[in-house]
Design a protein around this motif. Structure first.
Motif, PDB file in Angstrom:
ATOM      1  N   ARG A  43       0.587  -1.680  -0.283  1.00 34.98           N
ATOM      2  CA  ARG A  43       0.232   0.437   0.300  1.00 34.98           C
ATOM      3  C   ARG A  43       0.985   1.323   0.139  1.00 34.98           C
ATOM      4  NH1 ARG A  43      -2.595  -0.744   4.217  1.00 34.98           N
ATOM      5  NH2 ARG A  43      -2.153   1.324   5.557  1.00 34.98           N
ATOM      6  N   ALA A  44       1.829   1.187   1.004  1.00 31.29           N
ATOM      7  CA  ALA A  44       2.804   2.583   0.751  1.00 31.29           C
ATOM      8  C   ALA A  44       3.247   2.356  -0.583  1.00 31.29           C
ATOM      9  CB  ALA A  44       3.642   2.021   1.743  1.00 31.29           C
ATOM     10  N   LEU A  45       3.930   1.306  -1.007  1.00 33.71           N
ATOM     11  CA  LEU A  45       4.788   1.923  -1.881  1.00 33.71           C
ATOM     12  C   LEU A  45       4.093   2.181  -3.470  1.00 33.71           C
ATOM     13  CD1 LEU A  45       6.484  -1.517  -2.060  1.00 33.71           C
ATOM     14  CD2 LEU A  45       7.347   0.730  -2.564  1.00 33.71           C
ATOM     15  N   GLN A  46       2.161   1.559  -3.791  1.00 35.42           N
ATOM     16  CA  GLN A  46       1.078   2.443  -4.249  1.00 35.42           C
ATOM     17  C   GLN A  46       1.232   3.504  -3.566  1.00 35.42           C
ATOM     18  OE1 GLN A  46      -1.929  -0.085  -3.059  1.00 35.42           O
ATOM     19  NE2 GLN A  46      -1.175  -1.176  -5.223  1.00 35.42           N
ATOM     20  N   LEU A  47       1.505   3.909  -2.791  1.00 33.46           N
ATOM     21  CA  LEU A  47       0.665   5.871  -2.826  1.00 33.46           C
ATOM     22  C   LEU A  47       1.759   6.718  -2.877  1.00 33.46           C
ATOM     23  CD1 LEU A  47      -0.993   4.840   0.819  1.00 33.46           C
ATOM     24  CD2 LEU A  47      -2.099   5.799  -1.519  1.00 33.46           C
ATOM     25  N   ALA A  48       3.315   5.701  -2.947  1.00 29.66           N
ATOM     26  CA  ALA A  48       4.396   7.037  -3.341  1.00 29.66           C
ATOM     27  C   ALA A  48       4.983   5.882  -3.506  1.00 29.66           C
ATOM     28  CB  ALA A  48       4.377   7.264  -2.156  1.00 29.66           C
ATOM     29  N   PRO A  49       5.237   5.648  -4.386  1.00 36.24           N
ATOM     30  CA  PRO A  49       6.076   4.596  -5.040  1.00 36.24           C
ATOM     31  C   PRO A  49       7.683   4.673  -5.660  1.00 36.24           C
ATOM     32  CG  PRO A  49       4.562   5.180  -6.904  1.00 36.24           C
ATOM     33  CD  PRO A  49       4.191   6.295  -5.398  1.00 36.24           C
ATOM     34  N   GLY A  50       7.916   5.874  -5.866  1.00 37.48           N
ATOM     35  CA  GLY A  50       9.456   6.557  -5.585  1.00 37.48           C
ATOM     36  C   GLY A  50       9.953   6.611  -4.393  1.00 37.48           C
ATOM     37  N   HIS A  51       9.488   6.648  -3.403  1.00 33.96           N
ATOM     38  CA  HIS A  51      10.221   8.642  -2.192  1.00 33.96           C
ATOM     39  C   HIS A  51      10.596   7.494  -1.312  1.00 33.96           C
ATOM     40  CE1 HIS A  51      10.087  10.108   1.300  1.00 33.96           C
ATOM     41  NE2 HIS A  51       9.469  10.709   1.144  1.00 33.96           N
ATOM     42  N   LEU A  52      12.144   8.195  -1.095  1.00 34.33           N
ATOM     43  CA  LEU A  52      12.671   6.853  -0.476  1.00 34.33           C
ATOM     44  C   LEU A  52      12.794   6.523   1.128  1.00 34.33           C
ATOM     45  CD1 LEU A  52      16.067   6.141  -0.502  1.00 34.33           C
ATOM     46  CD2 LEU A  52      16.195   8.490   0.759  1.00 34.33           C
ATOM     47  N   ALA A  53      11.772   6.682   1.927  1.00 39.93           N
ATOM     48  CA  ALA A  53      11.255   6.265   3.025  1.00 39.93           C
ATOM     49  C   ALA A  53      10.739   4.989   2.407  1.00 39.93           C
ATOM     50  CB  ALA A  53      10.497   7.135   3.874  1.00 39.93           C
ATOM     51  N   LEU A  72      16.738  -7.221  -3.355  1.00 42.67           N
ATOM     52  CA  LEU A  72      17.119  -5.894  -4.348  1.00 42.67           C
ATOM     53  C   LEU A  72      17.203  -5.057  -5.077  1.00 42.67           C
ATOM     54  CD1 LEU A  72      20.409  -6.949  -5.320  1.00 42.67           C
ATOM     55  CD2 LEU A  72      19.954  -8.323  -6.810  1.00 42.67           C
ATOM     56  N   PRO A  73      16.719  -4.812  -5.214  1.00 39.07           N
ATOM     57  CA  PRO A  73      15.660  -4.096  -6.103  1.00 39.07           C
ATOM     58  C   PRO A  73      15.165  -2.333  -5.245  1.00 39.07           C
ATOM     59  CG  PRO A  73      13.729  -5.332  -6.774  1.00 39.07           C
ATOM     60  CD  PRO A  73      14.818  -6.562  -5.668  1.00 39.07           C
ATOM     61  N   TYR A  74      14.726  -3.104  -4.571  1.00 39.61           N
ATOM     62  CA  TYR A  74      15.113  -1.642  -3.407  1.00 39.61           C
ATOM     63  C   TYR A  74      16.403  -1.590  -2.608  1.00 39.61           C
ATOM     64  CZ  TYR A  74      10.110  -3.244  -4.286  1.00 39.61           C
ATOM     65  OH  TYR A  74       8.837  -3.799  -4.521  1.00 39.61           O
ATOM     66  N   ALA A  75      16.783  -1.740  -2.797  1.00 43.42           N
ATOM     67  CA  ALA A  75      18.947  -1.077  -2.561  1.00 43.42           C
ATOM     68  C   ALA A  75      19.242  -0.933  -4.063  1.00 43.42           C
ATOM     69  CB  ALA A  75      19.533  -2.657  -2.597  1.00 43.42           C
ATOM     70  N   GLU A  76      18.822  -1.551  -4.884  1.00 45.85           N
ATOM     71  CA  GLU A  76      19.271  -0.950  -6.449  1.00 45.85           C
ATOM     72  C   GLU A  76      18.605   0.369  -6.225  1.00 45.85           C
ATOM     73  OE1 GLU A  76      20.279  -4.660  -9.231  1.00 45.85           O
ATOM     74  OE2 GLU A  76      18.143  -3.981  -8.900  1.00 45.85           O
ATOM     75  N   ALA A  77      17.256   0.919  -6.192  1.00 44.14           N
ATOM     76  CA  ALA A  77      16.722   1.951  -5.980  1.00 44.14           C
ATOM     77  C   ALA A  77      17.248   2.861  -5.552  1.00 44.14           C
ATOM     78  CB  ALA A  77      15.582   1.721  -5.879  1.00 44.14           C
ATOM     79  N   CYS A  78      17.398   2.552  -3.804  1.00 45.88           N
ATOM     80  CA  CYS A  78      17.569   2.942  -2.587  1.00 45.88           C
ATOM     81  C   CYS A  78      19.197   3.917  -2.797  1.00 45.88           C
ATOM     82  CB  CYS A  78      17.853   2.711  -1.929  1.00 45.88           C
ATOM     83  SG  CYS A  78      16.627   2.401  -1.076  1.00 45.88           S
ATOM     84  N   LEU A  79      19.403   3.321  -3.735  1.00 49.08           N
ATOM     85  CA  LEU A  79      21.575   3.584  -4.130  1.00 49.08           C
ATOM     86  C   LEU A  79      21.523   4.774  -5.656  1.00 49.08           C
ATOM     87  CD1 LEU A  79      24.539   3.410  -4.476  1.00 49.08           C
ATOM     88  CD2 LEU A  79      24.276   0.982  -5.874  1.00 49.08           C
ATOM     89  N   ALA A  80      20.673   4.039  -6.359  1.00 48.28           N
ATOM     90  CA  ALA A  80      20.185   5.017  -7.803  1.00 48.28           C
ATOM     91  C   ALA A  80      19.833   6.217  -6.973  1.00 48.28           C
ATOM     92  CB  ALA A  80      18.836   4.491  -8.592  1.00 48.28           C
ATOM     93  N   GLU A  81      18.700   6.869  -6.313  1.00 49.37           N
ATOM     94  CA  GLU A  81      18.455   7.669  -5.496  1.00 49.37           C
ATOM     95  C   GLU A  81      19.347   8.876  -4.544  1.00 49.37           C
ATOM     96  OE1 GLU A  81      15.971  11.036  -4.210  1.00 49.37           O
ATOM     97  OE2 GLU A  81      15.363   9.831  -6.822  1.00 49.37           O
ATOM     98  N   ALA A  82      20.377   8.059  -4.078  1.00 49.55           N
ATOM     99  CA  ALA A  82      21.384   8.420  -4.155  1.00 49.55           C
ATOM    100  C   ALA A  82      22.428   9.492  -4.609  1.00 49.55           C
ATOM    101  CB  ALA A  82      21.908   8.005  -2.859  1.00 49.55           C
ATOM    102  N   GLY A  83      22.457   8.484  -5.807  1.00 48.88           N
ATOM    103  CA  GLY A  83      23.668   8.883  -6.560  1.00 48.88           C
ATOM    104  C   GLY A  83      22.870   9.998  -7.583  1.00 48.88           C
TER     105      GLY A  83
END
Length: 165
Positions: A43-53, A72-83
């Motif tokens: 539900r959180a992912l649906q409501l705010a799919p790209g939010h870092l939290a 794994l894809p969430y670790a990659e997404a966090c890395l990409a956002e920080a980058g």
């Protein structure tokens, strides 16, 4: 009984929709009920799919439930956002120590390094040893003081004699 005040608290600077933040709190509250907690995460992912939290919350949910492939894809997404926030190259392999203040371990540089450690660890645990070692070696290059312990992880990998190590 759920504590409504606890569920309604706001920690993420106000830019995360309140419904998504509540879903993360509910996931934490129901963590031992994996199926229900996962519903809250979705539900959180649906409501705010790209939010870092939310990305971090999804990563932690899957990681702590030992669902490493899904983490794994969430670790990659966090890395990409920080980058992205640090204006670093999209490929973490091309990042150099001079491109961000990795020595300070503040904010975005810290998240970048933590995400890269997470990525490396997950890759190792998933049997993708060469990729995991490469990620951790990059952390060592960016964090020569080894404040995040990547060197210790590499030592364990190099000294490992079995899958149990």
């Amino acid at each position: 009984m759920q504590d409504e005040e606890w569920l309604s608290r706001r920690y993420y600077g106000g830019d995360l929709p309140i419904e998504a933040e509540r879903a993360l709190h509910e996931a934490a509250l129901d963590f031992s009920n994996e199926s229900l907690a996962e519903q809250h995460v979705h539900r959180a992912l649906q409501l705010a799919p790209g939010h870092l939290a939310v990305l971090i919350g999804a990563y932690k949910f899957y990681f702590y439930h030992h669902r490493l492939t899904e983490a794994l894809p969430y670790a990659e997404a966090c890395l990409a956002e920080a980058g992205r926030r640090l204006a670093l190259p999209a490929d973490w392999r091309a990042v150099r120590p001079s491109q961000a203040d990795f020595a300070s371990l503040e904010g975005w540089p810290r998240l970048f390094l933590f995400s890269l450690v997470a990525l490396g660890y997950l890759l190792l645990r998933l049997g993708r040893v060469a990729e995991g070692e490469e990620a951790l070696t990059q952390v060592v290059a960016l964090d020569p003081g080894d404040r995040l312990g990547a060197r210790a992880l590499l030592t364990v990998v190099h000294g490992a004699g079995s899958d149990d190590d």
